[in-house]
Scaffold this active site. Structure first.
Site, PDB file in Angstrom:
ATOM      1  N   GLY A  31       1.252  -1.106  -0.304  1.00 17.59           N
ATOM      2  CA  GLY A  31       0.022   0.443   0.291  1.00 17.59           C
ATOM      3  C   GLY A  31       1.179   0.912   0.035  1.00 17.59           C
ATOM      4  N   HIS A  37       4.521   1.526  -7.803  1.00 11.61           N
ATOM      5  CA  HIS A  37       3.681   0.431  -7.874  1.00 11.61           C
ATOM      6  C   HIS A  37       2.971   0.837  -8.419  1.00 11.61           C
ATOM      7  CE1 HIS A  37       4.000   1.214  -3.050  1.00 11.61           C
ATOM      8  NE2 HIS A  37       4.706   0.280  -3.397  1.00 11.61           N
ATOM      9  N   GLN A  61       8.343  -8.925   7.759  1.00 15.23           N
ATOM     10  CA  GLN A  61       9.656  -8.387   6.979  1.00 15.23           C
ATOM     11  C   GLN A  61      10.362  -7.229   7.775  1.00 15.23           C
ATOM     12  OE1 GLN A  61       7.309  -7.656   3.238  1.00 15.23           O
ATOM     13  NE2 GLN A  61       8.227  -6.549   3.142  1.00 15.23           N
ATOM     14  N   GLY A 151       8.868  -4.635  -8.573  1.00 18.50           N
ATOM     15  CA  GLY A 151      10.143  -3.665  -9.194  1.00 18.50           C
ATOM     16  C   GLY A 151      11.600  -4.058  -8.648  1.00 18.50           C
ATOM     17  N   LYS A 153      13.872  -2.074  -7.927  1.00 19.52           N
ATOM     18  CA  LYS A 153      13.728  -0.669  -7.339  1.00 19.52           C
ATOM     19  C   LYS A 153      14.258  -1.996  -5.829  1.00 19.52           C
ATOM     20  CE  LYS A 153      13.369   2.295  -3.869  1.00 19.52           C
ATOM     21  NZ  LYS A 153      12.830   1.060  -2.431  1.00 19.52           N
ATOM     22  N   MET A 187      11.280   6.004  -6.051  1.00 14.27           N
ATOM     23  CA  MET A 187       9.812   6.390  -5.760  1.00 14.27           C
ATOM     24  C   MET A 187       9.757   5.019  -4.491  1.00 14.27           C
ATOM     25  SD  MET A 187       7.073   7.549  -8.484  1.00 14.27           S
ATOM     26  CE  MET A 187       7.519   9.219  -9.047  1.00 14.27           C
TER      27      MET A 187
HETATM   28  P1  AMP Z   1       6.403  -2.331  -1.148  1.00 16.61           P
HETATM   29  O1  AMP Z   1       4.215  -1.769  -1.424  1.00 16.61           O
HETATM   30  O2  AMP Z   1       7.053  -1.171  -1.290  1.00 16.61           O
HETATM   31  O3  AMP Z   1       6.377  -3.757  -0.983  1.00 16.61           O
HETATM   32  O4  AMP Z   1       6.457  -2.888  -3.086  1.00 16.61           O
HETATM   33  C1  AMP Z   1       5.492  -3.314  -3.902  1.00 16.61           C
HETATM   34  C2  AMP Z   1       6.374  -3.678  -5.350  1.00 16.61           C
HETATM   35  O5  AMP Z   1       6.451  -2.511  -6.225  1.00 16.61           O
HETATM   36  C3  AMP Z   1       7.035  -4.276  -5.201  1.00 16.61           C
HETATM   37  O6  AMP Z   1       7.839  -5.324  -5.907  1.00 16.61           O
HETATM   38  C4  AMP Z   1       8.355  -3.064  -5.471  1.00 16.61           C
HETATM   39  O7  AMP Z   1       9.970  -3.358  -5.902  1.00 16.61           O
HETATM   40  C5  AMP Z   1       7.754  -2.369  -5.973  1.00 16.61           C
HETATM   41  N1  AMP Z   1       8.231  -1.040  -6.303  1.00 16.61           N
HETATM   42  C6  AMP Z   1       8.022  -0.340  -5.212  1.00 16.61           C
HETATM   43  N2  AMP Z   1       9.006   1.066  -5.968  1.00 16.61           N
HETATM   44  C7  AMP Z   1       9.440   0.993  -6.545  1.00 16.61           C
HETATM   45  C8  AMP Z   1       9.380   1.538  -7.555  1.00 16.61           C
HETATM   46  N3  AMP Z   1      10.265   2.590  -7.398  1.00 16.61           N
HETATM   47  N4  AMP Z   1       9.904   1.347  -9.227  1.00 16.61           N
HETATM   48  C9  AMP Z   1       9.235   0.287  -9.521  1.00 16.61           C
HETATM   49  N5  AMP Z   1       8.897  -0.218  -8.647  1.00 16.61           N
HETATM   50  C10 AMP Z   1       8.435  -0.544  -7.355  1.00 16.61           C
END
Ligand code: AMP
Length: 289
Positions: A31, A37, A61, A151, A153, A187
């Protein structure tokens, strides 16, 4: 867009969708959604008949309790953004829905750790990737056969998830590029916790990656030399507490820095800025500005 506050109802819905011979694209998130995202959601919408997004802040995590307590939550705006991006179904749930009857310590121990849980994040954020592996396994069980979008990232995470998906079968993992702000900052949901001064300082990670990228384009292939230039950039900012600035072979993950010249190199950085942990990475040779 349908929002289901129940993983078991989400599972039933995904089963029904597949029965209708529709392909499912799935984007797991915690979220506090941003354009990074949404780039994954948009790609899924383009490539699949039905797009599913999960929103679950996975406590397993987080190795620092204050990071979990201050993790941003914006469920109402998340729903609107997902709807606008063309998501068909979003789901969430409680810890007990994913790990019935299990305490956190037991939930994290259930599976054989993936080989990519080695070095870097494992050394600096113990338990983090084990926690990712545990929840992603459950999330994949909820959705079933699908294309799953992650991502770049979170590079080390993508390696863990690919390994897990290969073990389980039925899930095709697709890794998508890192989306950045105009000044290069990757981001991240945690960026909202940076104050104005910290927000400027945070771009140093990108500058460090860029410096290594430039050195790479001049033909340097020695990992230690590439690491040093990144470290020197980060050290220019007294407020940044460096955890690692590392070079790894993206196709042959190792705990330690490669000692012979690298043909392909992933540059990875983690640093703390106040209470916010920043990570970023890139494939050397791919950055252009
Ligand atoms: P999170 O909500 O941080 O667990 O991220 C969910 C998904 O979004 C994961 O696969 C992350 O790697 C991806 N994600 C987060 N930030 C970025 C970004 N700046 N560019 C591309 N994907 C991202």
């Amino acid at each position: 867009m349908e929002f289901l506050n129940s993983p078991s109802k989400a599972h039933d819905k995904c089963t029904e969708v597949r029965k209708n011979r529709m392909t499912i694209g799935y984007v797991p998130t915690m979220g506090a959604l941003h354009d990074g995202h949404l780039s994954l959601v948009e790609r899924s919408v383009d490539e699949n008949d039905f797009t599913v997004v999960s929103i679950f802040v996975n406590p397993l995590q987080f190795n620092r309790p204050e990071d979990l307590e201050t993790y941003p939550v914006s469920i109402n705006s998340d729903k609107k953004l997902l709807e606008a991006a063309g998501c068909d179904m979003a789901y969430s749930g409680e810890f007990a829905d994913f790990f019935p009857g299990l305490a956190m310590e037991d939930a994290i121990k259930t599976e054989l750790p993936c080989k990519a849980i080695l070095g870097l994040e494992a050394a600096h954020r113990p338990g983090h990737l084990e926690g990712v592996q545990a929840i992603v396994q459950k999330l994949f069980e909820v959705v079933g056969d699908c294309r799953a979008y992650f991502g770049e990232k979170d590079f080390q995470q993508t390696l863990v998830v690919k390994e897990l998906a290969a073990r389980i079968g039925g899930v095709d993992v697709i890794v998508c590029p890192t989306i950045r702000e105009k000044d290069g900052l990757a981001m991240s949901s945690r960026n909202t916790r940076l104050n104005t001064g910290q927000r400027d300082t945070a771009t140093t990670l990108y500058r460090a990656l860029f410096a290594a990228n430039q050195l790479w384009t001049t033909g340097v292939r020695d990992a230690k030399t590439l690491e040093l230039i990144m470290r020197n950039e980060i050290m220019k900012e007294a407020d940044l507490q460096l955890e690692y600035a590392a070079i790894r072979d993206p196709f042959n993950w190792t705990a330690e820095t490669p000692t012979s010249p690298v043909d392909q190199a992933q540059a990875l950085i983690a640093a703390n800025l106040g209470t916010v942990r920043l990570i970023d990475n890139c494939r050397l040779g791919t950055l252009t500005s």
